[in-house]
Design a protein around this motif. Structure first.
Motif, PDB file in Angstrom:
ATOM      1  N   SER A 177       0.827  -1.214   0.000  1.00 23.86           N
ATOM      2  CA  SER A 177       0.000   0.000   0.000  1.00 23.86           C
ATOM      3  C   SER A 177       0.857   1.258   0.000  1.00 23.86           C
ATOM      4  CB  SER A 177      -0.926   0.001   1.221  1.00 23.86           C
ATOM      5  OG  SER A 177      -1.831  -1.076   1.188  1.00 23.86           O
ATOM      6  N   LEU A 178       1.945   1.247   0.741  1.00 23.30           N
ATOM      7  CA  LEU A 178       2.798   2.430   0.822  1.00 23.30           C
ATOM      8  C   LEU A 178       3.520   2.690  -0.500  1.00 23.30           C
ATOM      9  CD1 LEU A 178       4.289   2.031   4.415  1.00 23.30           C
ATOM     10  CD2 LEU A 178       2.620   3.718   3.643  1.00 23.30           C
ATOM     11  N   SER A 179       4.048   1.638  -1.130  1.00 16.34           N
ATOM     12  CA  SER A 179       4.743   1.844  -2.404  1.00 16.34           C
ATOM     13  C   SER A 179       3.763   2.214  -3.512  1.00 16.34           C
ATOM     14  CB  SER A 179       5.531   0.585  -2.786  1.00 16.34           C
ATOM     15  OG  SER A 179       4.670  -0.525  -2.948  1.00 16.34           O
ATOM     16  N   LEU A 180       2.599   1.556  -3.539  1.00 19.94           N
ATOM     17  CA  LEU A 180       1.584   1.901  -4.533  1.00 19.94           C
ATOM     18  C   LEU A 180       1.062   3.314  -4.300  1.00 19.94           C
ATOM     19  CD1 LEU A 180      -0.270   1.181  -6.876  1.00 19.94           C
ATOM     20  CD2 LEU A 180      -1.811   0.051  -5.253  1.00 19.94           C
ATOM     21  N   GLY A 181       0.909   3.709  -3.036  1.00 24.57           N
ATOM     22  CA  GLY A 181       0.463   5.059  -2.721  1.00 24.57           C
ATOM     23  C   GLY A 181       1.459   6.111  -3.168  1.00 24.57           C
ATOM     24  N   LEU A 182       2.753   5.793  -3.065  1.00 22.11           N
ATOM     25  CA  LEU A 182       3.779   6.747  -3.486  1.00 22.11           C
ATOM     26  C   LEU A 182       3.726   7.013  -4.989  1.00 22.11           C
ATOM     27  CD1 LEU A 182       7.150   6.085  -1.606  1.00 22.11           C
ATOM     28  CD2 LEU A 182       5.935   8.247  -1.842  1.00 22.11           C
ATOM     29  N   VAL A 183       3.636   5.941  -5.781  1.00 20.26           N
ATOM     30  CA  VAL A 183       3.584   6.166  -7.225  1.00 20.26           C
ATOM     31  C   VAL A 183       2.255   6.794  -7.621  1.00 20.26           C
ATOM     32  CG1 VAL A 183       2.723   3.847  -7.776  1.00 20.26           C
ATOM     33  CG2 VAL A 183       4.013   5.105  -9.480  1.00 20.26           C
ATOM     34  N   ALA A 184       1.180   6.461  -6.891  1.00 23.94           N
ATOM     35  CA  ALA A 184      -0.123   7.068  -7.184  1.00 23.94           C
ATOM     36  C   ALA A 184      -0.146   8.547  -6.837  1.00 23.94           C
ATOM     37  CB  ALA A 184      -1.228   6.335  -6.427  1.00 23.94           C
ATOM     38  N   VAL A 185       0.560   8.952  -5.771  1.00 21.32           N
ATOM     39  CA  VAL A 185       0.538  10.365  -5.388  1.00 21.32           C
ATOM     40  C   VAL A 185       1.302  11.219  -6.403  1.00 21.32           C
ATOM     41  CG1 VAL A 185       2.642  10.601  -3.952  1.00 21.32           C
ATOM     42  CG2 VAL A 185       0.572  11.850  -3.348  1.00 21.32           C
ATOM     43  N   SER A 186       2.261  10.627  -7.098  1.00 22.02           N
ATOM     44  CA  SER A 186       2.929  11.381  -8.166  1.00 22.02           C
ATOM     45  C   SER A 186       1.947  11.675  -9.295  1.00 22.02           C
ATOM     46  CB  SER A 186       4.143  10.605  -8.691  1.00 22.02           C
ATOM     47  OG  SER A 186       3.757   9.441  -9.392  1.00 22.02           O
ATOM     48  N   LEU A 187       1.062  10.717  -9.576  1.00 28.93           N
ATOM     49  CA  LEU A 187       0.003  10.932 -10.563  1.00 28.93           C
ATOM     50  C   LEU A 187      -1.025  11.934 -10.048  1.00 28.93           C
ATOM     51  CD1 LEU A 187      -1.769  10.335 -13.044  1.00 28.93           C
ATOM     52  CD2 LEU A 187      -2.531   8.243 -11.892  1.00 28.93           C
ATOM     53  N   THR A 188      -1.384  11.816  -8.772  1.00 29.52           N
ATOM     54  CA  THR A 188      -2.362  12.723  -8.172  1.00 29.52           C
ATOM     55  C   THR A 188      -1.873  14.158  -8.194  1.00 29.52           C
ATOM     56  OG1 THR A 188      -3.157  10.947  -6.729  1.00 29.52           O
ATOM     57  CG2 THR A 188      -3.682  13.202  -6.076  1.00 29.52           C
ATOM     58  N   PHE A 189      -0.590  14.364  -7.913  1.00 29.43           N
ATOM     59  CA  PHE A 189      -0.016  15.712  -7.944  1.00 29.43           C
ATOM     60  C   PHE A 189      -0.126  16.311  -9.340  1.00 29.43           C
ATOM     61  CE2 PHE A 189       3.719  18.378  -8.837  1.00 29.43           C
ATOM     62  CZ  PHE A 189       3.507  19.398  -7.914  1.00 29.43           C
TER      63      PHE A 189
ATOM     64  N   ILE B 146      -2.568   0.787 -15.158  1.00 34.44           N
ATOM     65  CA  ILE B 146      -4.005   0.859 -14.886  1.00 34.44           C
ATOM     66  C   ILE B 146      -4.277   0.710 -13.394  1.00 34.44           C
ATOM     67  CG2 ILE B 146      -6.217  -0.292 -15.283  1.00 34.44           C
ATOM     68  CD1 ILE B 146      -5.227  -0.947 -18.090  1.00 34.44           C
ATOM     69  N   VAL B 147      -3.512  -0.146 -12.719  1.00 34.09           N
ATOM     70  CA  VAL B 147      -3.665  -0.309 -11.271  1.00 34.09           C
ATOM     71  C   VAL B 147      -3.376   1.008 -10.549  1.00 34.09           C
ATOM     72  CG1 VAL B 147      -2.645  -1.380  -9.223  1.00 34.09           C
ATOM     73  CG2 VAL B 147      -3.240  -2.786 -11.199  1.00 34.09           C
ATOM     74  N   VAL B 148      -2.306   1.685 -10.957  1.00 31.62           N
ATOM     75  CA  VAL B 148      -1.959   2.971 -10.340  1.00 31.62           C
ATOM     76  C   VAL B 148      -3.070   3.992 -10.567  1.00 31.62           C
ATOM     77  CG1 VAL B 148      -0.348   4.917 -10.411  1.00 31.62           C
ATOM     78  CG2 VAL B 148       0.513   2.574 -10.490  1.00 31.62           C
ATOM     79  N   LEU B 149      -3.570   4.058 -11.798  1.00 30.80           N
ATOM     80  CA  LEU B 149      -4.664   4.981 -12.101  1.00 30.80           C
ATOM     81  C   LEU B 149      -5.913   4.626 -11.301  1.00 30.80           C
ATOM     82  CD1 LEU B 149      -5.824   7.310 -13.801  1.00 30.80           C
ATOM     83  CD2 LEU B 149      -6.387   5.621 -15.571  1.00 30.80           C
ATOM     84  N   THR B 150      -6.202   3.337 -11.172  1.00 32.76           N
ATOM     85  CA  THR B 150      -7.369   2.892 -10.406  1.00 32.76           C
ATOM     86  C   THR B 150      -7.254   3.298  -8.945  1.00 32.76           C
ATOM     87  OG1 THR B 150      -7.683   0.999 -11.886  1.00 32.76           O
ATOM     88  CG2 THR B 150      -8.715   0.881  -9.716  1.00 32.76           C
ATOM     89  N   ALA B 151      -6.087   3.073  -8.352  1.00 34.53           N
ATOM     90  CA  ALA B 151      -5.879   3.442  -6.951  1.00 34.53           C
ATOM     91  C   ALA B 151      -6.048   4.944  -6.753  1.00 34.53           C
ATOM     92  CB  ALA B 151      -4.489   3.003  -6.496  1.00 34.53           C
ATOM     93  N   ALA B 152      -5.504   5.741  -7.684  1.00 35.48           N
ATOM     94  CA  ALA B 152      -5.620   7.196  -7.569  1.00 35.48           C
ATOM     95  C   ALA B 152      -7.073   7.645  -7.680  1.00 35.48           C
ATOM     96  CB  ALA B 152      -4.770   7.871  -8.648  1.00 35.48           C
ATOM     97  N   VAL B 153      -7.824   7.036  -8.605  1.00 37.98           N
ATOM     98  CA  VAL B 153      -9.228   7.426  -8.790  1.00 37.98           C
ATOM     99  C   VAL B 153     -10.067   6.990  -7.599  1.00 37.98           C
ATOM    100  CG1 VAL B 153     -11.296   7.024 -10.188  1.00 37.98           C
ATOM    101  CG2 VAL B 153      -9.106   7.462 -11.300  1.00 37.98           C
ATOM    102  N   ILE B 154      -9.841   5.788  -7.079  1.00 38.89           N
ATOM    103  CA  ILE B 154     -10.611   5.301  -5.930  1.00 38.89           C
ATOM    104  C   ILE B 154     -10.417   6.225  -4.730  1.00 38.89           C
ATOM    105  CG2 ILE B 154     -10.769   3.463  -4.212  1.00 38.89           C
ATOM    106  CD1 ILE B 154     -10.249   1.464  -6.429  1.00 38.89           C
ATOM    107  N   GLY B 155      -9.172   6.603  -4.466  1.00 42.33           N
ATOM    108  CA  GLY B 155      -8.921   7.483  -3.332  1.00 42.33           C
ATOM    109  C   GLY B 155      -9.351   8.914  -3.584  1.00 42.33           C
ATOM    110  N   GLY B 156      -9.161   9.385  -4.801  1.00 45.67           N
ATOM    111  CA  GLY B 156      -9.476  10.775  -5.145  1.00 45.67           C
ATOM    112  C   GLY B 156      -8.377  11.337  -6.006  1.00 45.67           C
ATOM    113  N   LEU B 157      -8.615  11.428  -7.302  1.00 48.88           N
ATOM    114  CA  LEU B 157      -7.576  11.804  -8.256  1.00 48.88           C
ATOM    115  C   LEU B 157      -7.057  13.218  -8.034  1.00 48.88           C
ATOM    116  CD1 LEU B 157      -6.036  10.627 -10.648  1.00 48.88           C
ATOM    117  CD2 LEU B 157      -7.804  11.499 -12.168  1.00 48.88           C
ATOM    118  N   ASN B 158      -7.818  14.049  -7.315  1.00 49.42           N
ATOM    119  CA  ASN B 158      -7.402  15.429  -7.067  1.00 49.42           C
ATOM    120  C   ASN B 158      -6.976  15.668  -5.627  1.00 49.42           C
ATOM    121  OD1 ASN B 158      -7.969  16.162  -9.736  1.00 49.42           O
ATOM    122  ND2 ASN B 158     -10.121  16.517  -9.263  1.00 49.42           N
ATOM    123  N   ARG B 159      -6.741  14.602  -4.865  1.00 50.37           N
ATOM    124  CA  ARG B 159      -6.363  14.728  -3.457  1.00 50.37           C
ATOM    125  C   ARG B 159      -5.084  13.952  -3.195  1.00 50.37           C
ATOM    126  NH1 ARG B 159     -10.067  18.084  -0.417  1.00 50.37           N
ATOM    127  NH2 ARG B 159     -12.009  18.067  -1.593  1.00 50.37           N
TER     128      ARG B 159
END
Length: 355
Positions: free
Chosen positions: A49-61, A255-268
């Protein structure tokens, strides 16, 4: 002051304390995961979760503050992880230096990707970054130097971090600290003059160009800032799994990274880790219950996009706002001229503001 106003203020204070208390409990649980949960949960769910969250937050930013939805973050993730593993395993580099070198290479590649892709917007930007991700995947899958599909094994972390499989406590806390630092750094940048200018470019690039801002340069720098975050995620993922391969940068992972970002909130920013945790829990405990797991995940993804584009964090924020209004806690608030704005809020940048 009327009795109703007093009751309203008391209810507002109670709600605020309740929200802060709930948040404190959540943060406490996150901090005590190795103590409260099993080794399997800490290693399989916590570290992932932490590693996936890190790469997802780069997309979210990039999405939330730059208006750029990038599918190339997994490419940067893989570049850093594979370079670090290659240097440490095959060339005998110190683990810390190899990890740092991987992040530096990923940042350079991200700067190149950003310089090329920043000239486009919308669906064209998305397609270009998808092309970058695919080129990176096919390169690593074809080059035996980086192990191709078999990958590089025994990519163990530095000795100070312990065994991420059987004794993941030290690795978990190290990744947690990195995640917190990444969140704070991106949050600070979003509030800085550069961050405000980047949000202005997101909202009205034509006006920003008319004011003298280099729109393409700001987008390129935004991409370059997100690159080391994705790179750090790749290095940490390689360490926590003790291996990495070309499959780590495939379209499926993007797609997994994009999915995680969208589920949590792509703008947060915080939504990246929320989505990563939800996805990892589903992937760990629900995949074995049905052979239609991806279909189920797709339905959840579609429902979130249609019902709450802001993801889980957006739902919670909207619910909190609704409750505050119901108890009379709503009201107008003033904002200073240079104040930070949440993603999606138009930013007015004047000629006097400098980057």
């Amino acid at each position: 002051m009327s009795t109703s106003a007093v009751h309203s203020q008391a209810a507002s204070r109670a709600w605020t304390l309740g929200v802060r208390g709930a948040l404190a409990i959540v943060l406490l649980v996150v901090a005590l995961v190795p103590v409260l949960f099993s080794t399997f949960f800490t290693s399989q769910v916590g570290l992932t979760s932490l590693s996936l969250g890190l790469v997802a937050v780069s997309l979210t930013f990039l999405s939330g503050y730059g208006g750029m939805v990038s599918l190339a973050q997994t490419a940067l993730f893989g570049v850093a992880g594979l370079v670090a593993a290659k240097l440490a395993v095959d060339l005998g580099w110190n683990g810390w230096l190899a990890g740092l070198a991987g992040i530096v290479v990923a940042t350079a590649v991200g700067l190149l990707f950003g310089a090329v892709a920043s000239g486009s917007v919308g669906i064209y930007f998305l397609v270009i970054t998808l092309a970058f991700a695919e080129v990176t995947y096919f390169y690593f899958s074809a080059v035996s130097t980086f192990g191709a599909h078999e990958g590089i094994n025994n990519a163990t972390p530095p000795a100070q971090l312990g065994d991420p499989i059987h004794q993941p406590t030290r690795m978990y806390y190290f990744m947690l600290v990195v995640s917190v630092l990444a969140f704070l750094a991106l949050r600070y940048l979003a509030r800085s003059a550069f961050g405000l200018a980047l949000q202005g470019v997101r909202d009205d690039p034509v006006r920003m160009a008319a004011l003298g801002y280099n729109v393409r340069l700001h987008r390129t720098l935004g991409f370059a800032i997100a690159a080391p975050v994705a790179g750090a995620a790749g290095v940490l993922s390689a360490w926590s799994n003790t291996r990495i391969s070309a499959d780590s940068v495939s379209l499926t992972v993007a797609i997994v990274v994009l999915t995680a970002a969208v589920i949590g909130g792509l703008n947060r920013l915080e939504g990246a880790w929320v989505g990563a945790l939800v996805y990892t829990l589903c992937d760990t405990y629900l995949r074995g219950l049905t052979d239609r797991f991806l279909t189920f995940l797709g339905v959840v993804f579609l429902a979130i996009v249609l019902v709450s584009p802001g993801g889980i964090v957006g739902v919670l924020t909207s619910a909190g706002t609704w409750v505050r209004r119901r108890i009379g806690a709503g009201g107008s608030a003033t904002r200073s001229p240079g104040a930070f704005t949440e993603p999606g809020t138009p930013v007015v940048v004047t000629e006097e503001q400098s980057v």
